[in-house]
Motif scaffolding. Structure first.
Motif, PDB file in Angstrom:
ATOM      1  N   ASP A  98       0.863  -1.180   0.000  1.00 23.44           N
ATOM      2  CA  ASP A  98       0.000   0.000   0.000  1.00 23.44           C
ATOM      3  C   ASP A  98       0.903   1.235   0.000  1.00 23.44           C
ATOM      4  OD1 ASP A  98      -2.388  -1.510   0.197  1.00 23.44           O
ATOM      5  OD2 ASP A  98      -2.082  -1.718   2.366  1.00 23.44           O
ATOM      6  N   LEU A  99       0.325   2.383  -0.328  1.00 25.91           N
ATOM      7  CA  LEU A  99       1.125   3.604  -0.459  1.00 25.91           C
ATOM      8  C   LEU A  99       0.567   4.742   0.384  1.00 25.91           C
ATOM      9  CD1 LEU A  99       3.411   5.189  -1.924  1.00 25.91           C
ATOM     10  CD2 LEU A  99       1.739   5.705  -3.726  1.00 25.91           C
ATOM     11  N   GLY A 100       1.464   5.458   1.053  1.00 25.80           N
ATOM     12  CA  GLY A 100       1.087   6.635   1.820  1.00 25.80           C
ATOM     13  C   GLY A 100       2.102   7.744   1.635  1.00 25.80           C
ATOM     14  N   SER A 101       1.803   8.923   2.175  1.00 31.77           N
ATOM     15  CA  SER A 101       2.666  10.097   2.030  1.00 31.77           C
ATOM     16  C   SER A 101       3.607  10.236   3.220  1.00 31.77           C
ATOM     17  CB  SER A 101       1.798  11.353   1.924  1.00 31.77           C
ATOM     18  OG  SER A 101       2.578  12.521   2.119  1.00 31.77           O
ATOM     19  N   HIS A 102       4.793  10.801   2.923  1.00 33.88           N
ATOM     20  CA  HIS A 102       5.794  11.079   3.959  1.00 33.88           C
ATOM     21  C   HIS A 102       6.277  12.529   3.820  1.00 33.88           C
ATOM     22  CE1 HIS A 102       8.141   9.572   7.196  1.00 33.88           C
ATOM     23  NE2 HIS A 102       9.287   9.363   6.566  1.00 33.88           N
ATOM     24  N   THR A 103       5.389  13.402   3.343  1.00 32.74           N
ATOM     25  CA  THR A 103       5.620  14.820   3.010  1.00 32.74           C
ATOM     26  C   THR A 103       6.443  14.954   1.733  1.00 32.74           C
ATOM     27  OG1 THR A 103       7.651  15.207   4.290  1.00 32.74           O
ATOM     28  CG2 THR A 103       5.564  15.442   5.463  1.00 32.74           C
ATOM     29  N   VAL A 104       6.808  16.204   1.392  1.00 31.86           N
ATOM     30  CA  VAL A 104       7.518  16.462   0.137  1.00 31.86           C
ATOM     31  C   VAL A 104       9.009  16.144   0.261  1.00 31.86           C
ATOM     32  CG1 VAL A 104       8.168  18.216  -1.558  1.00 31.86           C
ATOM     33  CG2 VAL A 104       5.870  18.229  -0.595  1.00 31.86           C
ATOM     34  N   TYR A 105       9.666  16.683   1.311  1.00 34.87           N
ATOM     35  CA  TYR A 105      11.109  16.438   1.423  1.00 34.87           C
ATOM     36  C   TYR A 105      11.569  16.084   2.837  1.00 34.87           C
ATOM     37  CZ  TYR A 105      11.350  21.462   2.740  1.00 34.87           C
ATOM     38  OH  TYR A 105      11.182  22.694   3.330  1.00 34.87           O
ATOM     39  N   HIS A 106      10.644  15.548   3.680  1.00 36.60           N
ATOM     40  CA  HIS A 106      11.022  14.973   4.965  1.00 36.60           C
ATOM     41  C   HIS A 106      11.538  16.007   5.970  1.00 36.60           C
ATOM     42  CE1 HIS A 106      12.574  11.925   7.767  1.00 36.60           C
ATOM     43  NE2 HIS A 106      12.010  10.986   7.004  1.00 36.60           N
ATOM     44  N   PRO A 107      10.825  17.104   6.205  1.00 30.08           N
ATOM     45  CA  PRO A 107      11.282  18.089   7.191  1.00 30.08           C
ATOM     46  C   PRO A 107      10.747  17.789   8.590  1.00 30.08           C
ATOM     47  CG  PRO A 107       9.344  18.915   6.098  1.00 30.08           C
ATOM     48  CD  PRO A 107       9.602  17.548   5.511  1.00 30.08           C
ATOM     49  N   LYS A 108      11.217  18.566   9.554  1.00 30.00           N
ATOM     50  CA  LYS A 108      10.647  18.516  10.905  1.00 30.00           C
ATOM     51  C   LYS A 108       9.469  19.492  10.930  1.00 30.00           C
ATOM     52  CE  LYS A 108      14.967  17.095  13.086  1.00 30.00           C
ATOM     53  NZ  LYS A 108      16.031  17.389  14.048  1.00 30.00           N
ATOM     54  N   LEU A 109       8.292  18.953  10.787  1.00 32.02           N
ATOM     55  CA  LEU A 109       7.092  19.766  10.564  1.00 32.02           C
ATOM     56  C   LEU A 109       6.808  20.785  11.672  1.00 32.02           C
ATOM     57  CD1 LEU A 109       4.727  17.029   9.059  1.00 32.02           C
ATOM     58  CD2 LEU A 109       5.772  18.944   7.834  1.00 32.02           C
ATOM     59  N   PRO A 110       6.937  20.449  12.964  1.00 36.00           N
ATOM     60  CA  PRO A 110       6.604  21.439  13.995  1.00 36.00           C
ATOM     61  C   PRO A 110       7.468  22.698  13.933  1.00 36.00           C
ATOM     62  CG  PRO A 110       6.685  19.248  14.945  1.00 36.00           C
ATOM     63  CD  PRO A 110       7.247  19.133  13.563  1.00 36.00           C
ATOM     64  N   ALA A 111       8.635  22.623  13.307  1.00 39.06           N
ATOM     65  CA  ALA A 111       9.523  23.787  13.212  1.00 39.06           C
ATOM     66  C   ALA A 111       9.148  24.699  12.049  1.00 39.06           C
ATOM     67  CB  ALA A 111      10.971  23.329  13.064  1.00 39.06           C
ATOM     68  N   MET A 112       8.123  24.321  11.268  1.00 42.23           N
ATOM     69  CA  MET A 112       7.740  25.088  10.090  1.00 42.23           C
ATOM     70  C   MET A 112       6.515  25.961  10.380  1.00 42.23           C
ATOM     71  SD  MET A 112       8.124  22.065   7.221  1.00 42.23           S
ATOM     72  CE  MET A 112       8.706  23.071   5.851  1.00 42.23           C
ATOM     73  N   SER A 113       6.316  26.947   9.525  1.00 45.38           N
ATOM     74  CA  SER A 113       5.107  27.766   9.635  1.00 45.38           C
ATOM     75  C   SER A 113       3.917  26.947   9.157  1.00 45.38           C
ATOM     76  CB  SER A 113       5.238  29.025   8.776  1.00 45.38           C
ATOM     77  OG  SER A 113       5.223  28.679   7.393  1.00 45.38           O
ATOM     78  N   ARG A 114       2.729  27.384   9.482  1.00 48.87           N
ATOM     79  CA  ARG A 114       1.526  26.655   9.073  1.00 48.87           C
ATOM     80  C   ARG A 114       1.428  26.572   7.546  1.00 48.87           C
ATOM     81  NH1 ARG A 114      -3.595  25.167  11.232  1.00 48.87           N
ATOM     82  NH2 ARG A 114      -3.040  25.972  13.290  1.00 48.87           N
ATOM     83  N   ALA A 115       1.797  27.651   6.861  1.00 44.98           N
ATOM     84  CA  ALA A 115       1.740  27.645   5.394  1.00 44.98           C
ATOM     85  C   ALA A 115       2.699  26.608   4.813  1.00 44.98           C
ATOM     86  CB  ALA A 115       2.075  29.034   4.853  1.00 44.98           C
TER      87      ALA A 115
END
Length: 473
Positions: free
Chosen positions: A275-292
């Motif tokens: 099966d296939l799922g998403s792992h984001t675009v380039y694997h960043p640490k999401l909480p450190a990013m802005s909402r946008a």
């Protein structure tokens, strides 16, 4: 006549002296045919080296390659050996050699960067590199306690690379032979693998009558070429299935030849066991990013994967298992039905769909540790006074309710430090966030035993506000 005799004697002495020098020391070694043949043989027959593997930048930020660590270690050992050898030589020779072996500024900078990288190995798993890559599991004789907890809730296992090159890759690599041992072990205990669809139905309390008595969900992150070459054949061999979570920027990227191309990913998916799922675009640490930025990572990855594979993407695995409340909100808005962490624990009907528990399976994992992941029994109820993934700071306190565990056995640790400051009742505890040194994402672990004596372990995640100069939004 007398002068001629003296001149002849001097010439004879010089000839004998020169001959003695040539017959001993470096000159003799250079002229020796045996020595020469040895040198040529070493140059012509070098020892075979292990296959090299490139690590994407996203992984480098979390854990520099263990090959870098090995290289640094080797350089240090060679340096020490050189010092020891030079200490046996006259100081005049050492001074002469020192002038010849000056290290350039560029080389110094490269060494410094490698040493700094090894110190920043913050997301590697401590101790795993010392474990054996190949471990045999005994599927014939089970420990008396092996059955405890099995069948209570669903364990989700998280794997990464399957390269048989003796490289732990920070703990995130598994020798293919060890993966096969684990598959045999799962079969021996009566586990059956399930799909993402089946797992979701179970979470919603809608598992059908044909649902396995002992289900397990296997997941593999990132998109290693070994997912096609190693994983798919093993899944077919043992009648299993798994799910892969992919981030698109590594796929068909010429910089990373040890990762799948889009054609190879499609070939793997067409095998019918993935099966296939998403792992984001380039694997960043999401909480450190802005909402946008979070929104873009989640939506764009989903869109790209659907366009490239023709498959509907409904599920997400957080990179590094990191999330916060904003990430969960954006995952919902992007159309994901479930999101997976790397917080250990069993999943039961009603487990929150956007903080699914998932246990890392690491390099050299022993049979007892692997079994403990499978057999841990979930408590009847755990309720936090703040949302999972909350931003907190040292000194913050909140209640936690734990039901179904022996109160005397309950321990609540936050990144290894004591979290309980008050036991109000047998089920309600007051927790305080302790002080940390450079801990950005403290994990809270609830440990104990069920009333029947079964081991229980469930983990949650917070974001340490103190480690950020300002909130991303």
């Amino acid at each position: 006549m007398y002068k001629k005799i003296i001149r002849f004697s001097i010439l004879l002495f010089l000839a004998i002296f020169t001959s003695s020098i040539l017959s001993a020391g470096p000159v003799r070694e250079f002229l020796s045919s045996d020595s020469k043949s040895k040198t040529n043989q070493q140059e012509e027959d070098p020892k075979p080296s292990s296959p090299k593997r490139e690590i994407p930048r996203s992984e480098e930020t979390s854990s520099p390659s263990p090959k870098v660590e090995t290289k640094i270690k080797k350089e240090k050992e060679e340096s020490v050996a050189s010092v020891d050898a030079s200490s046996q030589k006259p100081k005049r020779v050492q001074r002469r050699k020192k002038g010849k072996n000056k290290v350039s500024k560029k080389e110094k900078q490269e060494i410094k960067e490698k040493e700094t990288a090894s110190k920043k190995y913050e997301n590697s798993l401590p101790g795993v590199s010392e474990l054996p890559p190949k471990t045999q599991y005994d599927t014939n004789t089970q420990n008396i306690n092996a059955e405890l907890g099995h069948g209570k809730g669903i364990p989700v296992l998280c794997y990464h690379h399957l390269v048989g090159n003796q490289d732990p890759m920070g703990g995130y690599n598994l020798d293919p032979s060890l993966l096969e041992e684990q598959f045999k072990f799962l079969k021996a205990l009566g586990y059956q693998t399930i799909s993402l669809d089946q797992f979701y139905q179970y979470q919603q309390g809608k598992a059908g009558s044909d649902f396995p008595a002992r289900p397990v969900l296997l997941t593999f992150d990132d998109g290693s070429l070994t997912h096609r070459d190693v994983l798919v054949p093993l899944l077919k061999k043992y009648g299993m299935r798994a799910s892969v979570f992919i981030y698109p920027t590594v796929i068909s990227n010429p910089r990373y030849k040890f990762y799948l191309s889009w054609a190879q990913l499609k070939e793997a998916l067409d095998s019918g066991v993935l099966d296939l799922g998403s792992h984001t675009v380039y694997h960043p640490k999401l909480p450190a990013m802005s909402r946008a930025e979070i929104r873009s990572q989640l939506k764009d990855s989903k869109t790209t994967l659907e366009a490239k594979t023709g498959r509907k993407i409904q599920d997400l695995a957080y990179p590094f298992g990191l999330f916060d409340v904003r990430v969960i909100e954006e995952a919902k808005a992007a159309g994901y039905r479930m999101a997976f962490t790397v917080n250990p624990g069993k999943n039961v009907p009603g487990t929150y769909a956007y903080t699914i528990h998932r246990s890392l399976v690491t390099w050299g994992m022993s049979q007892s540790r692997f079994n403990s992941i499978l057999s841990a029994s979930p408590p009847v109820k755990i309720q936090l006074g703040v949302p999972d993934g909350s931003w907190v700071k040292p000194g913050d306190s909140f209640p936690v309710i734990v039901e179904g565990l022996d109160p005397k056995s309950v321990a609540i640790k936050i990144s290894g430090k004591e979290g309980i400051i008050q036991r109000k009742t047998n089920t309600e505890y007051i927790i305080r966030i302790p002080e940390f040194k450079k801990t950005t994402y403290p994990a809270m672990t609830v440990i104990g035993k069920t009333l029947s004596g079964k081991r229980s372990e469930t983990q949650f995640l917070f974001v340490n506000r103190k480690e950020f100069k300002k909130d991303p939004d």
